[in-house]
Design a protein around this motif. Structure first.
Motif, PDB file in Angstrom:
ATOM      1  N   ASN A 400      50.483  26.251  79.624  1.00  0.00           N
ATOM      2  CA  ASN A 400      49.179  25.581  79.682  1.00  0.00           C
ATOM      3  C   ASN A 400      49.224  24.345  80.583  1.00  0.00           C
ATOM      4  O   ASN A 400      48.267  24.028  81.282  1.00  0.00           O
ATOM      5  N   PHE A 401      50.381  23.647  80.570  1.00  0.00           N
ATOM      6  CA  PHE A 401      50.541  22.491  81.440  1.00  0.00           C
ATOM      7  C   PHE A 401      50.605  22.942  82.903  1.00  0.00           C
ATOM      8  O   PHE A 401      49.996  22.326  83.782  1.00  0.00           O
ATOM      9  N   ALA A 402      51.324  24.032  83.162  1.00  0.00           N
ATOM     10  CA  ALA A 402      51.386  24.581  84.526  1.00  0.00           C
ATOM     11  C   ALA A 402      49.995  24.991  84.997  1.00  0.00           C
ATOM     12  O   ALA A 402      49.636  24.797  86.164  1.00  0.00           O
ATOM     13  N   PHE A 403      49.206  25.537  84.063  1.00  0.00           N
ATOM     14  CA  PHE A 403      47.842  25.928  84.429  1.00  0.00           C
ATOM     15  C   PHE A 403      46.977  24.702  84.695  1.00  0.00           C
ATOM     16  O   PHE A 403      46.121  24.716  85.585  1.00  0.00           O
ATOM     17  N   GLU A 404      47.185  23.633  83.934  1.00  0.00           N
ATOM     18  CA  GLU A 404      46.445  22.390  84.175  1.00  0.00           C
ATOM     19  C   GLU A 404      46.723  21.867  85.581  1.00  0.00           C
ATOM     20  O   GLU A 404      45.810  21.443  86.292  1.00  0.00           O
ATOM     21  N   LEU A 405      47.998  21.916  85.994  1.00  0.00           N
ATOM     22  CA  LEU A 405      48.345  21.488  87.342  1.00  0.00           C
ATOM     23  C   LEU A 405      47.651  22.367  88.382  1.00  0.00           C
ATOM     24  O   LEU A 405      47.187  21.890  89.418  1.00  0.00           O
TER      25      LEU A 405
END
Length: 877
Positions: A400-405
């Motif tokens: 989810n953090f990678a997707f936020e980036l």
């Protein structure tokens, strides 16, 4: 041969075969809801394939700018990695609309490749559709037998539906195709006899070069195939691939199509371009980055030149995404931390000068837009990197953090993965892909449109627009279909004759009514749009009986108001060129019955003086009552030679409509409706001027009844204010004096309130109760505003040690509480003013908060103030 010579040879060859050379359509698609960008050469001829427009030239040839970055035809992720995929590319095409078919198409393609371009015959393979049992389609035996005249059968490949049945989308024109492939391997490699097995096997040196599509069918919504009214030829040859073959290169990027850009990037970045590098080898990442930049700047530049600016939605978002991908590669692998991509625009523009002049003529504007986008994204990129550096989540980067980036900061997953590996971390790819798919599903659901097939009511009826001359006409329904979007059902109707103007050129579509022939019943026409050249009328309901005659009647009042604004836009454009300079060009417009909006290229804010000059010129032209000079079916080149203004990004045919208001003032190509004389506009009033994007400004204005109403409203306002001021001779000075006097009085009042608040400090100090070493005060005060209460609270806090202060006040009928606590009490005894005030606020039906040493709250019930003050003592420990 150079790239320019190769392109010109193609056009001249087919011209000698009786083909008419047509210009490339804009890369940004208008009047086709199924497409954002031209993704194939056939897009601009779709209406001809469907039989919805008359054929002017049965044979044409062109080179078409195309873009493939989304949807079914999506090459974006391969770009830069391999040697032959591109975002923007040229598609060389020759076309037959019901004239010749398979025989002539195959003969021409073979002659051009082998006899004109001299490609060795033993390096060529051809593919033919093998048929599809499920579709009920037989093998294309005709094409197979034709090819046998030119190539041995062991060089003819039978291809499946995926490879040899061409479809632009889920619905629309389609048919079997016959591809030509070239084996670019070395002579030694070709001797292995495996060339045929490498066709359509993604071998980097055995590539498709030409596709002959035989348009025979129309794919309907239910998946069935319906024969087209006539058989057509749609061929496409990838220009970049052709140049590669003829120049003897192993990569498209090694040709003169791309090398000028790549060598510029190499020189400026200080990295050598190693085009032969393989993954993992030295120079691979840098070479990929240079290829990405060289490719992407072409797509970016031509889309902007054709009128689409980067933005956060639809086509604008696609081009922003491409630009950001290029900047990311430059930033990560070429250490280009400052804006650089924009510097490629002049290099590219020079390369296409004389081919696609749209870019050369707008190179300064395009470069400015790209520069601003780069500056903005580099800031975002730096913020995203900082966000990544602060990530605390163990050895695996959360999906989810990678997707936020990816979603917020524009990081591709490969960049996040690269940064993670540098830190000895890994990325939860499963979680990232899940989040990405969820976003795609949300997007699909939000934009899903269910469009039914056309239901024919009257066969073989031509459609005709009569709205330049008539506001109503007798007509018949040709066809209709049902469309469902966001749960709402609508119908779209095509009429044989219609006065309804379809949304185009910035002018909104007409509304009105479709009345039955007795004029007793009707359905409302809520909008009118154009799709592939066909005028489509939108309605929420269908007539009870679709047969017979109808009356198509537009809303004349709305049409006239729109015409006022449209003609005023032409006058505005001409006036701006006079005042600001000839560099001013339209970059977008909206014309409806309420107002006009005009976007234009200009690199500075338009001053008030310039705006007044523009407005004066337009109104002078209105007062001249210049009659409309309308010329229909003017040869395009003749119109250009006469000095007409043509807009970038518009697709003009061989014959155009010229709208003139004074031959020496305003002369434009335009398909919209206009006033018969400028006096009809009445009055023109600018209402705003603002920035839209880099190098693009926006003006909004009103005309006619709307401007009269606004002027009356402002005149009445001034008249009333003048009366209130006792009709001074100098209204502005009188009003300024009142404002100054008011400001001075406010300062006096504020000074008085502050003095009063400070004087209350002494009274409060007399009310101190010392409870276990805490100086406690809880009381109500009479002050007019919150600032005065705050001043009083801090004055007492500064004078009294170990203070625990609660003040209540009622301002304009609303109770307020203030709690101030000495810093030492906060530290030593753990008091918290925020917690205290939240509890006390319950007594006045309110809430609030703040810091441990100072907090406030407001409420609704002033009667609870006494209870709140009484309750305050309970917090002392």
């Amino acid at each position: 041969m150079t790239a320019k010579e190769i392109r010109q040879t193609f056009l001249e060859f087919f011209k000698s075969k009786g083909h008419h050379i047509v210009p490339s359509a804009p890369i940004v698609v208008k009047n086709d809801p199924t497409l954002m960008f031209t993704n194939a050469g056939m897009n601009q001829f779709k209406d001809l394939f469907l039989g919805e427009a008359a054929v002017k030239y049965p044979r044409v040839v062109d080179t078409q700018r195309c873009l493939r970055v989304s949807g079914k035809h999506n090459d974006l992720e391969e770009v830069g990695i391999d040697t032959y995929h591109h975002t923007m590319f040229e598609m060389l095409g020759n076309w037959s609309f019901g004239d010749y078919f398979k025989k002539e198409a195959i003969e021409c393609s073979w002659e051009l490749l082998t006899e004109v371009y001299k490609i060795p015959k033993d390096q060529l393979y051809v593919s033919v559709f093998e048929g599809d049992e499920k579709e009920g389609l037989p093998k294309d035996q005709e094409a197979y037998d034709l090819w046998k005249q030119f190539v041995p059968e062991d060089r003819i490949v039978l291809g499946n539906k995926k490879d040899n049945f061409w479809e632009m989308g889920d619905t629309g024109p389609c048919g079997p195709c016959s591809e030509i492939h070239v084996d670019c391997r070395t002579a030694e490699e070709r001797a292995d006899g495996k060339g045929k097995s490498l066709v359509n096997a993604d071998h980097p040196q055995v590539i498709e070069i030409w596709n002959n599509v035989f348009m025979q069918f129309n794919r309907l919504k239910d998946g069935s195939l319906k024969p087209l009214p006539a058989k057509h030829v749609d061929t496409g040859m990838g220009f970049e691939r052709l140049v590669r073959v003829l120049q003897g290169k192993t990569s498209n990027y090694d040709t003169d199509v791309f090398q000028a850009l790549i060598q510029f990037i190499s020189a400026k970045s200080g990295f050598e371009y190693v085009g032969s590098a393989e993954p993992g080898e030295k120079g691979w990442n840098e070479a990929v980055a240079m290829r990405v930049m060289a490719d992407h700047i072409r797509a970016i530049s031509f889309v902007i030149a054709d009128g689409q600016l980067p933005s956060n939605n639809k086509a604008g978002y696609v081009i922003r995404r491409i630009l950001r991908r290029a900047v990311r590669y430059a930033y990560t692998f070429l250490n280009l931390k400052e804006p650089f991509l924009n510097q490629l625009v002049p290099v590219l523009a020079e390369q296409f000068n004389g081919v696609f002049d749209e870019l050369f003529l707008q190179k300064d504007f395009v470069q400015k837009v790209v520069l601003e986008e780069e500056v903005s994204f580099l800031r975002t990129l730096a913020t995203g990197i900082q966000r990544f550096e602060k990530y605390e989540g163990g050895k695996i980067i959360d999906g989810n953090f990678a997707f936020e980036l990816y979603d917020t900061f524009g990081f591709p997953i490969d960049l996040t993965d690269l940064m993670a590996r540098e830190k000895g971390l890994s990325v939860d790819m499963e979680g990232f892909n899940k989040a990405l798919e969820e976003q795609k599903n949300r997007s699909r659901a939000a934009t899903a449109i269910d469009t039914g097939d056309w239901v024919i009511v009257n066969e073989d009826r031509e459609t005709e627009f009569v709205g330049y001359d008539l506001t109503e006409t007798e007509t018949e329904i040709v066809k209709y279909r049902k469309v469902t979007a966001k749960g709402k059902e609508q119908y779209q109707i095509v009429l044989a004759q219609t006065p309804f103007y379809a949304e185009s050129g910035g002018q909104v579509g007409d509304t009105g009514r479709l009345e039955d022939h007795s004029r007793q019943f009707w359905v409302e026409i809520t909008d009118t749009k154009k799709e592939n050249g066909v005028i489509v009328h939108f309605t929420d309901t269908l007539p009870a009986d679709l047969e017979g005659k109808f009356w198509a009647v537009i809303d004349e009042e709305k049409r006239e108001a729109s015409e006022n604004n449209h003609s005023a836009t032409h006058l505005l454009h001409a006036a701006m060129k006079q005042v600001l300079g000839t560099h001013v060009n339209q970059k977008g417009s909206l014309v409806n019955s309420d107002y006009l909006r005009f976007d234009f290229s200009h690199f500075a804010k338009v001053t008030d003086e310039e705006l007044n000059q523009i407005e004066d010129i337009v109104n002078a032209k209105i007062r001249e009552n210049i009659p409309l000079k309308e010329q229909r079916n003017v040869p395009y080149q003749e119109a250009l030679d006469s000095g007409v203004t043509a807009l970038f990004g518009e697709k003009y045919g061989d014959f155009v409509r010229v709208i003139t208001f004074d031959d020496h003032f305003s002369k434009e190509l335009c398909g919209g409706t206009h006033v018969k004389a400028t006096g009809q506009i009445g009055f023109f009033k600018l209402t705003s001027e603002s920035a839209v994007a880099a190098g693009v400004r926006r003006i909004e204005a009103i005309t006619g009844q709307r401007s009269a109403a606004v002027i009356r409203e402002h005149f009445d306002l001034v008249k009333n204010l003048t009366a209130l001021l006792n009709s001074p001779k100098d209204f502005v000075s009188a009003l300024g004096k009142i404002i100054d006097d008011n400001s001075a009085l406010k300062k006096e009042i504020e000074k008085s309130i502050t003095e009063r608040a400070v004087s209350l400090r002494t009274d409060l100090e007399k009310q101190i109760q010392n409870i276990d070493g805490v100086n406690f005060i809880a009381t109500t005060v009479d002050l007019p505003n919150a600032d005065a209460v705050k001043t009083l609270a801090y004055a007492v806090k500064g004078a009294v040690q170990n203070l625990f202060l609660v003040l209540g006040v009622v301002i304009d009928g609303k109770p307020q509480l203030t709690v101030a606590i000495d810093d030492e009490l906060v530290k030593e005894k753990g008091y918290n003013a925020g917690q205290v005030v939240r509890e006390l606020a319950k007594e006045i039906q309110g809430g609030g908060g703040g810091q441990p040493f100072y907090a406030t709250a407001g409420g609704k019930d002033a009667s609870g103030m006494g209870r709140a003050i009484e309750k305050a003592k309970s917090f002392l420990k």
